[in-house]
Design an enzyme around this catalytic site. Structure first.
Site, PDB file in Angstrom:
ATOM      1  N   ARG A 230       0.822  -1.238   0.000  1.00 18.02           N
ATOM      2  CA  ARG A 230       0.000   0.000   0.000  1.00 18.02           C
ATOM      3  C   ARG A 230       0.850   1.279   0.000  1.00 18.02           C
ATOM      4  NH1 ARG A 230      -2.660  -3.332  -1.508  1.00 18.02           N
ATOM      5  NH2 ARG A 230      -4.534  -4.241  -0.587  1.00 18.02           N
TER       6      ARG A 230
ATOM      7  N   SER B 192     -11.434   0.542   3.914  1.00 16.82           N
ATOM      8  CA  SER B 192     -10.672   0.241   5.129  1.00 16.82           C
ATOM      9  C   SER B 192      -9.967   1.495   5.636  1.00 16.82           C
ATOM     10  CB  SER B 192      -9.596  -0.806   4.833  1.00 16.82           C
ATOM     11  OG  SER B 192     -10.211  -1.981   4.390  1.00 16.82           O
TER      12      SER B 192
ATOM     13  N   GLU C 148      -4.836   4.047   6.505  1.00 22.68           N
ATOM     14  CA  GLU C 148      -4.691   3.947   5.052  1.00 22.68           C
ATOM     15  C   GLU C 148      -5.280   5.204   4.398  1.00 22.68           C
ATOM     16  OE1 GLU C 148      -5.934   0.131   3.512  1.00 22.68           O
ATOM     17  OE2 GLU C 148      -6.474   0.984   1.586  1.00 22.68           O
TER      18      GLU C 148
HETATM   19  C1  LIG Z   1     -16.209   1.050  -0.354  1.00 27.20           C
HETATM   20  C2  LIG Z   1     -14.730   1.166  -0.573  1.00 27.20           C
HETATM   21  C3  LIG Z   1     -13.968   0.013  -0.704  1.00 27.20           C
HETATM   22  C4  LIG Z   1     -12.582   0.100  -0.920  1.00 27.20           C
HETATM   23  N1  LIG Z   1     -11.868  -1.042  -1.067  1.00 27.20           N
HETATM   24  C5  LIG Z   1     -10.538  -0.992  -1.289  1.00 27.20           C
HETATM   25  C6  LIG Z   1      -9.773  -2.185  -1.488  1.00 27.20           C
HETATM   26  O1  LIG Z   1     -10.286  -3.300  -1.457  1.00 27.20           O
HETATM   27  N2  LIG Z   1      -8.439  -2.061  -1.695  1.00 27.20           N
HETATM   28  C7  LIG Z   1      -7.826  -0.845  -1.763  1.00 27.20           C
HETATM   29  O2  LIG Z   1      -6.607  -0.798  -1.994  1.00 27.20           O
HETATM   30  N3  LIG Z   1      -8.523   0.312  -1.586  1.00 27.20           N
HETATM   31  C8  LIG Z   1      -9.856   0.274  -1.358  1.00 27.20           C
HETATM   32  N4  LIG Z   1     -10.570   1.429  -1.181  1.00 27.20           N
HETATM   33  C9  LIG Z   1      -9.865   2.733  -1.128  1.00 27.20           C
HETATM   34  C10 LIG Z   1      -9.817   3.468  -2.475  1.00 27.20           C
HETATM   35  O3  LIG Z   1     -10.892   3.099  -3.307  1.00 27.20           O
HETATM   36  C11 LIG Z   1      -8.511   3.221  -3.218  1.00 27.20           C
HETATM   37  O4  LIG Z   1      -7.419   3.634  -2.444  1.00 27.20           O
HETATM   38  C12 LIG Z   1      -8.487   3.953  -4.568  1.00 27.20           C
HETATM   39  O5  LIG Z   1      -7.469   3.416  -5.337  1.00 27.20           O
HETATM   40  C13 LIG Z   1      -8.289   5.449  -4.464  1.00 27.20           C
HETATM   41  O6  LIG Z   1      -8.492   5.998  -5.744  1.00 27.20           O
HETATM   42  P1  LIG Z   1      -9.127   7.436  -5.950  1.00 27.20           P
HETATM   43  O7  LIG Z   1      -9.167   7.723  -7.396  1.00 27.20           O
HETATM   44  O8  LIG Z   1     -10.429   7.529  -5.246  1.00 27.20           O
HETATM   45  O9  LIG Z   1      -8.052   8.321  -5.225  1.00 27.20           O
HETATM   46  P2  LIG Z   1      -8.306   9.556  -4.220  1.00 27.20           P
HETATM   47  O10 LIG Z   1      -8.992   9.056  -3.003  1.00 27.20           O
HETATM   48  O11 LIG Z   1      -8.906  10.683  -4.943  1.00 27.20           O
HETATM   49  O12 LIG Z   1      -6.803   9.901  -3.846  1.00 27.20           O
HETATM   50  C14 LIG Z   1      -6.020   9.030  -3.086  1.00 27.20           C
HETATM   51  C15 LIG Z   1      -4.573   9.521  -3.156  1.00 27.20           C
HETATM   52  O13 LIG Z   1      -4.094   9.324  -4.484  1.00 27.20           O
HETATM   53  C16 LIG Z   1      -3.605  10.541  -5.032  1.00 27.20           C
HETATM   54  N5  LIG Z   1      -3.948  10.524  -6.457  1.00 27.20           N
HETATM   55  C17 LIG Z   1      -5.146  10.282  -7.013  1.00 27.20           C
HETATM   56  N6  LIG Z   1      -5.057  10.325  -8.348  1.00 27.20           N
HETATM   57  C18 LIG Z   1      -3.767  10.615  -8.641  1.00 27.20           C
HETATM   58  C19 LIG Z   1      -3.045  10.819  -9.858  1.00 27.20           C
HETATM   59  N7  LIG Z   1      -3.622  10.739 -11.052  1.00 27.20           N
HETATM   60  N8  LIG Z   1      -1.717  11.123  -9.769  1.00 27.20           N
HETATM   61  C20 LIG Z   1      -1.100  11.213  -8.562  1.00 27.20           C
HETATM   62  N9  LIG Z   1      -1.738  11.032  -7.385  1.00 27.20           N
HETATM   63  C21 LIG Z   1      -3.060  10.735  -7.429  1.00 27.20           C
HETATM   64  C22 LIG Z   1      -4.322  11.640  -4.261  1.00 27.20           C
HETATM   65  O14 LIG Z   1      -3.563  12.837  -4.228  1.00 27.20           O
HETATM   66  C23 LIG Z   1      -4.449  11.015  -2.882  1.00 27.20           C
HETATM   67  O15 LIG Z   1      -3.308  11.229  -2.105  1.00 27.20           O
HETATM   68  C24 LIG Z   1     -11.970   1.368  -0.970  1.00 27.20           C
HETATM   69  C25 LIG Z   1     -12.745   2.525  -0.844  1.00 27.20           C
HETATM   70  C26 LIG Z   1     -14.111   2.435  -0.650  1.00 27.20           C
HETATM   71  C27 LIG Z   1     -14.924   3.676  -0.536  1.00 27.20           C
END
Ligand SMILES: Cc1cc2nc3c(=O)[nH]c(=O)nc-3n(C[C@H](O)[C@H](O)[C@H](O)COP(=O)(O)OP(=O)(O)OC[C@H]3O[C@@H](n4cnc5c(N)ncnc54)[C@H](O)[C@@H]3O)c2cc1C
Length: 322
Positions: free
Chosen positions: A179, A232, A307
């Site tokens: 992670r 999580s 996380e």
């Molecule tokens: C119901 C639910 C279930 C989930 N299950 C999981 C799971 O099973 N496994 C898991 O790993 N995660 C899980 N997550 C967490 C989340 O979905 C992941 O971490 C996801 O990959 C985050 O992507 P995002 O586009 O929403 O990023 P954001 O939440 O918008 O950003 C997260 C971080 O990434 C950075 N970021 C985003 N896009 C970019 C980019 N293009 N370039 C550089 N930095 C960037 C942001 O600055 C921030 O620091 C879950 C979330 C929810 C709500």
């Protein structure tokens, strides 16, 4: 405090990204926790050129920026956001599959990407099918499920740096670990725009689909859906997992399921989720995280690491280590 995002800046952003500049955006409308104050301005570039121009402008105007994906892993401050939010989403979300190679723009929606990969008869993407976010966010987090990480399949990543320059990074340069990735380092400031993934294992699309449906069913049973959440909250560190089990179980054994601070609650379905019962504030969630951290440490000696990330009013992304 004076507004950093001036009308002049908004005018210039509108010229670069017509109809994709939102002012006074309620962050609770875009965060999956449904929490956060008002952001002065969020812009959604459609392509690398536009992104470079936005970065250049922000730099000239000395405006701090923060990159957002789908905001599924972020806790926004109740005070909102006084920095420019650059959202990489649906306007940069093309996915192209060629043989066992998948080239995805950073805004591609992960569940759709996973399905597309499976349909092409490529195996190995099943574990991400239920993760609601963008591929850029997933690579940043080195996310995954079933003890797997997307980093394993990343061949290279194309980014735009804080000077607006395009930089290509190999898998080893991304420094993936559990992670974690190099993109999380404080001075990194690289925006991921394109990701090349490899899935060398072939399998029938129906078999990949069957496995995806199983994973989705498992998640549906395990995870709370009734209330907004961010997935999580605490990291499932592999060493801790082996010794004590997943953080949800550890938190549950400490008797914290159902604990509330304001409108935030430790989910009664899965103790590693904090749900927003309706009126939760970022302060409620932060206080609950701190309390869980303290009690778990007192009762087990374990130091849980969060996380999810906290975005403060000035656009700094902080890990919430109580
Ligand atoms: C119901 C639910 C279930 C989930 N299950 C999981 C799971 O099973 N496994 C898991 O790993 N995660 C899980 N997550 C967490 C989340 O979905 C992941 O971490 C996801 O990959 C985050 O992507 P995002 O586009 O929403 O990023 P954001 O939440 O918008 O950003 C997260 C971080 O990434 C950075 N970021 C985003 N896009 C970019 C980019 N293009 N370039 C550089 N930095 C960037 C942001 O600055 C921030 O620091 C879950 C979330 C929810 C709500």
């Amino acid at each position: 405090m004076d507004r950093i995002i001036t009308d002049k800046l908004i005018g210039s952003l509108n010229k670069i990204c017509p109809n994709r500049v939102r002012t006074n955006q309620n962050l609770s409308d875009i965060s999956s926790w449904r929490i956060g104050g008002i952001a002065d301005c969020i812009v959604e570039p459609a392509g690398i050129k536009e992104l470079q121009n936005v970065i250049k402008l922000a730099r000239e105007e000395k405006v701090p920026t923060i990159v957002l994906g789908a905001a599924t892993n972020l806790l926004f401050a109740d005070e909102g956001l006084r920095a420019l939010g650059i959202r990489i989403g649906k306007h940069m979300s093309q996915v192209i599959i060629n043989g066992d190679t998948v080239v995805a723009e950073a805004g591609a929606w992960v569940p759709l990407l996973a399905r597309k990969v499976g349909k092409a008869g490529l195996a190995g993407c099943e574990h991400i099918v239920g993760i609601p976010g963008t591929i850029g966010g997933l690579v940043y987090m080195n996310g995954g499920s079933k003890r797997r990480n997307i980093g394993t399949n990343v061949q290279s990543v194309i980014c735009v740096d804080s000077d607006g320059k395009i930089v290509e990074m190999s898998n080893s340069e991304c420094k993936f670990s559990y992670r974690s990735s190099v993109f999380q380092q404080e001075n990194m400031q690289k925006i991921i725009v394109k990701v090349t993934l490899q899935f060398p294992e072939r399998e029938s699309p129906s078999e990949v689909r069957r496995r995806m449906l199983n994973i989705l069913e498992e998640r549906r049973k395990k995870f709370p859906k009734e209330y907004p959440n961010c997935g999580s909250v605490f990291l499932s560190d592999p060493n801790m997992y082996q010794q004590f089990g997943p953080p949800g179980l550890v938190i549950e054994r400490c008797g914290l399921k159902g604990l509330r601070v304001g409108g935030a609650e430790v989910s009664t379905k899965h103790a590693n989720f904090i749900v927003n019962l309706g009126e939760a504030t970022a302060q409620d969630v932060l206080a609950l995280i701190k309390y869980i951290h303290e009690i778990v440490c007192k009762k087990t000696g374990l130091l849980l690491k969060s996380e999810v990330r906290y975005v403060n009013e000035y656009g700094s992304i902080l890990s919430i280590n109580a």
